[in-house]
Design a protein around this motif. Sequence first.
Motif, PDB file in Angstrom:
ATOM      1  N   VAL A 102       0.688  -0.770  -0.454  1.00 28.71           N
ATOM      2  CA  VAL A 102      -0.087  -0.199  -0.113  1.00 28.71           C
ATOM      3  C   VAL A 102       0.679   1.567   0.022  1.00 28.71           C
ATOM      4  O   VAL A 102       0.746   1.950  -0.496  1.00 28.71           O
ATOM      5  CB  VAL A 102      -0.797   0.041   0.858  1.00 28.71           C
ATOM      6  CG1 VAL A 102      -1.680   2.074   1.778  1.00 28.71           C
ATOM      7  CG2 VAL A 102      -1.917  -1.139   0.723  1.00 28.71           C
ATOM      8  N   VAL A 103       1.700   1.369   0.842  1.00 22.59           N
ATOM      9  CA  VAL A 103       2.645   2.458   1.172  1.00 22.59           C
ATOM     10  C   VAL A 103       3.458   2.482   0.166  1.00 22.59           C
ATOM     11  O   VAL A 103       3.767   3.959  -0.848  1.00 22.59           O
ATOM     12  CB  VAL A 103       3.445   2.188   1.915  1.00 22.59           C
ATOM     13  CG1 VAL A 103       4.243   3.258   2.125  1.00 22.59           C
ATOM     14  CG2 VAL A 103       3.430   2.702   3.619  1.00 22.59           C
ATOM     15  N   VAL A 104       4.001   1.200  -0.864  1.00 20.22           N
ATOM     16  CA  VAL A 104       4.832   1.552  -2.362  1.00 20.22           C
ATOM     17  C   VAL A 104       3.855   2.079  -3.596  1.00 20.22           C
ATOM     18  O   VAL A 104       4.468   2.462  -4.493  1.00 20.22           O
ATOM     19  CB  VAL A 104       5.388  -0.319  -2.660  1.00 20.22           C
ATOM     20  CG1 VAL A 104       6.376   0.137  -3.893  1.00 20.22           C
ATOM     21  CG2 VAL A 104       5.632  -0.380  -0.946  1.00 20.22           C
ATOM     22  N   GLY A 105       2.571   1.509  -3.386  1.00 18.17           N
ATOM     23  CA  GLY A 105       1.361   2.018  -4.672  1.00 18.17           C
ATOM     24  C   GLY A 105       1.300   3.095  -4.102  1.00 18.17           C
ATOM     25  O   GLY A 105       1.295   3.901  -5.041  1.00 18.17           O
ATOM     26  N   VAL A 106       0.632   3.802  -3.247  1.00 21.19           N
ATOM     27  CA  VAL A 106       0.400   5.193  -2.668  1.00 21.19           C
ATOM     28  C   VAL A 106       1.833   6.225  -3.061  1.00 21.19           C
ATOM     29  O   VAL A 106       1.265   7.131  -3.306  1.00 21.19           O
ATOM     30  CB  VAL A 106      -0.398   5.231  -1.753  1.00 21.19           C
ATOM     31  CG1 VAL A 106      -0.547   6.646  -1.781  1.00 21.19           C
ATOM     32  CG2 VAL A 106      -1.607   4.320  -2.095  1.00 21.19           C
ATOM     33  N   VAL A 107       2.574   5.582  -2.304  1.00 20.13           N
ATOM     34  CA  VAL A 107       3.464   6.923  -1.906  1.00 20.13           C
ATOM     35  C   VAL A 107       4.448   7.070  -2.697  1.00 20.13           C
ATOM     36  O   VAL A 107       4.903   7.632  -3.525  1.00 20.13           O
ATOM     37  CB  VAL A 107       4.449   6.926  -0.235  1.00 20.13           C
ATOM     38  CG1 VAL A 107       5.189   7.594  -0.022  1.00 20.13           C
ATOM     39  CG2 VAL A 107       3.065   6.612   0.456  1.00 20.13           C
ATOM     40  N   VAL A 108       5.484   6.071  -2.824  1.00 16.03           N
ATOM     41  CA  VAL A 108       6.698   5.707  -3.786  1.00 16.03           C
ATOM     42  C   VAL A 108       6.498   5.379  -5.408  1.00 16.03           C
ATOM     43  O   VAL A 108       6.679   6.455  -6.005  1.00 16.03           O
ATOM     44  CB  VAL A 108       7.412   4.409  -3.354  1.00 16.03           C
ATOM     45  CG1 VAL A 108       8.561   3.762  -4.529  1.00 16.03           C
ATOM     46  CG2 VAL A 108       7.498   4.006  -1.894  1.00 16.03           C
ATOM     47  N   ILE A 109       5.395   5.104  -5.653  1.00 18.44           N
ATOM     48  CA  ILE A 109       5.039   5.045  -7.007  1.00 18.44           C
ATOM     49  C   ILE A 109       4.088   6.497  -7.901  1.00 18.44           C
ATOM     50  O   ILE A 109       4.621   6.962  -8.409  1.00 18.44           O
ATOM     51  CB  ILE A 109       4.388   3.795  -7.340  1.00 18.44           C
ATOM     52  CG1 ILE A 109       5.119   2.571  -7.262  1.00 18.44           C
ATOM     53  CG2 ILE A 109       3.809   4.068  -8.997  1.00 18.44           C
ATOM     54  CD1 ILE A 109       4.661   1.341  -7.851  1.00 18.44           C
ATOM     55  N   GLY A 110       3.542   6.454  -6.965  1.00 17.24           N
ATOM     56  CA  GLY A 110       2.251   7.610  -6.391  1.00 17.24           C
ATOM     57  C   GLY A 110       3.135   9.100  -6.831  1.00 17.24           C
ATOM     58  O   GLY A 110       3.239  10.127  -7.788  1.00 17.24           O
ATOM     59  N   LEU A 111       4.454   9.539  -5.732  1.00 21.68           N
ATOM     60  CA  LEU A 111       4.517  10.642  -5.995  1.00 21.68           C
ATOM     61  C   LEU A 111       6.122  10.290  -7.241  1.00 21.68           C
ATOM     62  O   LEU A 111       6.264  11.345  -7.988  1.00 21.68           O
ATOM     63  CB  LEU A 111       5.741  10.497  -4.868  1.00 21.68           C
ATOM     64  CG  LEU A 111       4.322  11.280  -3.064  1.00 21.68           C
ATOM     65  CD1 LEU A 111       5.105  11.182  -2.181  1.00 21.68           C
ATOM     66  CD2 LEU A 111       4.423  12.727  -4.103  1.00 21.68           C
ATOM     67  N   GLY A 112       6.471   8.968  -7.328  1.00 19.84           N
ATOM     68  CA  GLY A 112       7.251   9.084  -7.504  1.00 19.84           C
ATOM     69  C   GLY A 112       7.447   9.414  -9.261  1.00 19.84           C
ATOM     70  O   GLY A 112       7.908  10.113  -9.756  1.00 19.84           O
ATOM     71  N   THR A 113       5.923   8.584 -10.106  1.00 17.38           N
ATOM     72  CA  THR A 113       5.752   9.258 -11.448  1.00 17.38           C
ATOM     73  C   THR A 113       4.819  10.372 -11.580  1.00 17.38           C
ATOM     74  O   THR A 113       5.240  10.701 -12.515  1.00 17.38           O
ATOM     75  CB  THR A 113       4.789   8.631 -11.460  1.00 17.38           C
ATOM     76  OG1 THR A 113       3.625   8.670 -10.723  1.00 17.38           O
ATOM     77  CG2 THR A 113       4.562   6.999 -11.713  1.00 17.38           C
TER      78      THR A 113
END
Length: 324
Positions: A38-49
């Motif tokens: 959940v953290v990877v999807g929302v924070v890492v990938i969401g912010l990263g893109t």
Amino acid sequence: MPMQILLAVAGLVLLTFAADHLVLGSSRLATRLRISPVVVGVVVIGLGTSAPEFLVSALAAARGDTGIAVGNIVGSNILNLTLILGIAALITPFAVDSKVIRREVPLAVGSVLVFAVLAYAGLSPQTAILLAVCAAAALFVLVRWARGSGNQELTAEVAEFEAEGGAVVVAPAKQAPAWFEPVRTVLGLAGVLGGAQLLVANASAIAEQLGVPQIIIGFTLVALGTSLPELVTTIQAQRRGETDLVVGNLFGSNLFNSLAGGAFIGFAAGSDNVAHASVVLLTAMVFTALLAWALLRRGLRLTRPDGTVLLAVYALTLPLLLTS
């Protein structure tokens, strides 16, 4: 002029591929560290893109090119929900989960509205603090929603993203040395910074040589370039039938652009070089967000005529630059 154009294009290409390596490396690294999907999807990938928008706008603001900085965020927000969403609907009409329309989409639209109000008042360190607080609150809410609704679907999406190698990079997941993903992440960040520097410096030079306002270059050339990852991700998700991911990616990008991107601009610009945007462009940005939301709410689907309307709206926003 030709050399500046070539260097700006080179910056766009470097920015696109480096950003994908940054997101892919950081997400795989987070997964190896057993961080929740959940953290990877929302924070890492969401912010990263959204990293291209953040860094390009922050660098432009730090250089004093606030027109490019604000134009990039406003242009990207409009482009995401008109050109890219319109192309997705033209490829294949799609339905959307009502839960996404009730929760994530209104949160993104509200974030755009907050950014519009503060960008009209002026983006400075003071408004940047408010935007940063709003960004942190939005992330907290998104993570809670993702945890509360069960994370099986999000876990699958994260695994698929990492296995397929991100949006642009083709790098299937395989056993790699432990040092590989940290190195990929650092090199990706360095590439994004280098690409942003090339793009901003030469976009500013092009604007000066053509004698046009910086916001026009930011709204068109820079915004289109920094939105390439969203375009590629949307087309790939649409082909796989992941329609909720299409809508979530585009509205989520607008949320992060508006709150985190606006905060980056305010902090980088400083108190002596407050960044502003015209009421005309900000109104157009809010209007496109409300229009896309209304079209999706109407029948929880987006048709080809709807896509045509969104593309027409994007075309109609371009003449507004002349009045800004």
